[in-house]
Design an enzyme around this catalytic site. Structure first.
Site, mmCIF file in Angstrom:
data_model
loop_
_atom_site.group_PDB
_atom_site.id
_atom_site.type_symbol
_atom_site.label_atom_id
_atom_site.label_comp_id
_atom_site.label_asym_id
_atom_site.label_seq_id
_atom_site.Cartn_x
_atom_site.Cartn_y
_atom_site.Cartn_z
ATOM 1 N N GLY A 17 0.856 -1.105 0.026
ATOM 2 C CA GLY A 17 0.072 -0.060 0.083
ATOM 3 C C GLY A 17 0.774 1.374 -0.154
ATOM 4 C CB ALA A 18 0.083 4.646 0.534
ATOM 5 C CG ASN A 111 -2.383 3.506 10.988
ATOM 6 O OD1 ASN A 111 -1.524 4.175 11.385
ATOM 7 N ND2 ASN A 111 -3.145 3.376 9.852
ATOM 8 C CE LYS A 193 0.745 8.511 13.174
ATOM 9 N NZ LYS A 193 0.762 7.558 12.124
ATOM 10 C CG ASN A 201 -7.388 7.909 11.532
ATOM 11 O OD1 ASN A 201 -7.735 7.631 10.443
ATOM 12 N ND2 ASN A 201 -6.752 8.659 12.040
#
Lengths: 314, 314
Positions: A17-18, A111, A193, A201
């Site tokens: 992914g990114a 994450n 974070k 989010n």
């Protein structure tokens, strides 16, 4: 920049992914032998034989690219970089073993909470490092990532203070063009974070698919975002991670300036993909409750996100 | 059943949705002169010259029906029954005056909190009575209501103990076929009803459009529903309204048996109509906060519902 710092010569990036593409291409262009483990994009990337990094300043093409469909084809490497969505973490135990040799280190750039511990359980705590990517980038095609803001990377050892290995890794990233810092305490960095990720989010999803600036401009949603930040701060404090009120204030204050931003979780939700509910909200909730912290809003938010994210999980 | 109890001979029903139609038709079939104030359904109801009540046992037709498009055509009545959605309560000050004579009483059968006080402010507290409709019915066409479960009606005086007037009203409803009880304390009755309405009208909307049985069968959503009930109980207690844990338990326990029920708020939301956000969640939130009650989940739920309900309000 000692010559004695360890370099990771062979790197496997698991998840294209990114994030995986961005840091994988960077490391490869920096001289490491990077092999990408891909699924859906493998055919197109192999046909083109390149991975592409687009920046504001222009594009870089990694050509040829080493892309593989199975870990067995890659074999043991010096460093495994895990960039799968955490919703696929149930596969790690079967996916990674062919990549792991006696000296292999593992860096998870995933994450939320839980991936460090899972990898430590599966492969041994001494292998595990974690990183937090403060970056704005999107996968814009097979093997193609577009970076809007390169930001920085914060890396740390799992359950240990930083040592030569993590400083070597940071040095290698720096030499590959990634601004990198070493965290004294990885878990504390992850809780810091979450101060932003939990409200910004989550609320955009449950408030009806709104961008983060809408959360800030609606007085009631903004108050809920702040209250969620305070719940995370309280929980982190009980777990020994002191987060300053000033840090909260700044995390809130930078958000309006990001404009009509759609966080990755909102994009996942709107495009019908699984949301990382458990790593960003579920695991923090469970740890907060186990520590006796009062997290009523986090509890409600988690239950709603879990209900909304009703696609099957791995 | 004293003959001396006051009867309301002339009644204006303001709002011809399910609740207005059900109780208006009942009172009319019971012998009162009932005039309906309608908007969108007026043409069709006048053309047909009837209002229809469908029950499991069969249908009743009120024919002719007295339907009007303005309060001025109706003129002063003995009793105004307010059954508008609370999202239209901003219109009450301009809508009702032609209906109000020196002796006119007002009964609001609206959801949540705030309508009693608003009507008292606008027209005098001595006129105001309130009612809670425990009923399952839907408007199934212009001037047509279908009742699945007639349930019962609980009526009370605003800010006063019950007296002859409210007992007369209850008697009149009973004689019209509506099981009716008189509340000693209307405000307490409204807080009791919120115990169910706050979680079970709200969570189905924010959890993605699910029915109430889904809230009960999902352990995490069920825990959130219970926690919201406890917040309402705590707030009511601070305001002097004692609600027993047993009442909460029963309110929760009856819900799975209702099957895949879509509360009126969910239907409104799914069909693109305004949701009664302020009367069911906003006003209870404000009163709870003013009383110093901790209501974090109610606060988050209200902010989310308000965001989701982004259609303009009256």
């Amino acid at each position: 920049m000692s010559d004695k710092t360890r370099r990771f010569s062979s790197v496997a990036v698991v998840g294209a992914g990114a994030i995986g593409l961005y840091y994988g291409i960077r490391l490869a262009l920096g001289g490491a032998g990077v092999r990408f483990l891909m699924r859906s994009d493998l055919g197109e990337v192999r046909r083109r034989d390149s991975a592409i990094l687009r920046l504001k300043e222009g594009a870089s093409e990694l050509k040829p690219v080493q892309a593989f469909g199975s870990a067995a084809e890659i074999g043991p490497v010096d460093l495994v970089v895990v960039t799968l969505k955490t919703t696929s973490n149930g596969e790690l135990g079967s996916l990674l073993p062919p990549l792991i040799g006696p000296e292999t280190a593992i860096l998870t750039l995933q994450n939320g909470l839980g991936a460090d511990e899972l990898l430590a359980t599966l492969f041994g705590a001494e292998r595990v490092m974690g990183g937090l990517a403060f970056i704005a980038c999107n996968r814009t095609g097979p093997g193609e990532v577009t970076c809007f803001h390169p930001g920085s990377l914060l890396v740390g050892e799992f359950g240990r203070p930083p040592g030569e290995r993590i400083r070597g890794l940071a040095n290698q990233f720096e030499q590959a063009g990634v601004a990198t810092k070493v965290a004294d305490n990885l878990e504390s960095a992850r809780w810091h974070k979450l101060i932003w990720n939990v409200p910004f989010n989550g609320l955009p999803i449950v408030a009806g698919g709104v961008t983060t600036d809408r959360i800030c401009s609606d007085p009631e949603l903004a108050a809920e975002a702040r209250a969620l930040m305070e719940e995370i701060r309280g929980a982190a404090g009980r777990l020994g991670h002191t987060i300053s009120p000033e840090f909260l204030r700044r995390q809130f204050a930078v958000t309006p300036g990001m404009g009509p931003y759609r966080p990755s979780s909102l994009i996942d939700f709107l495009e019908g993909r699984s949301v990382e509910v458990e790593s960003i909200w579920g695991e923090p909730l469970r740890r907060a409750q186990a520590a006796g912290a009062a997290v009523p809003r986090l509890s409600l938010l988690h239950a709603l996100l879990k209900s909304l994210d009703h696609r099957p999980k791995d």
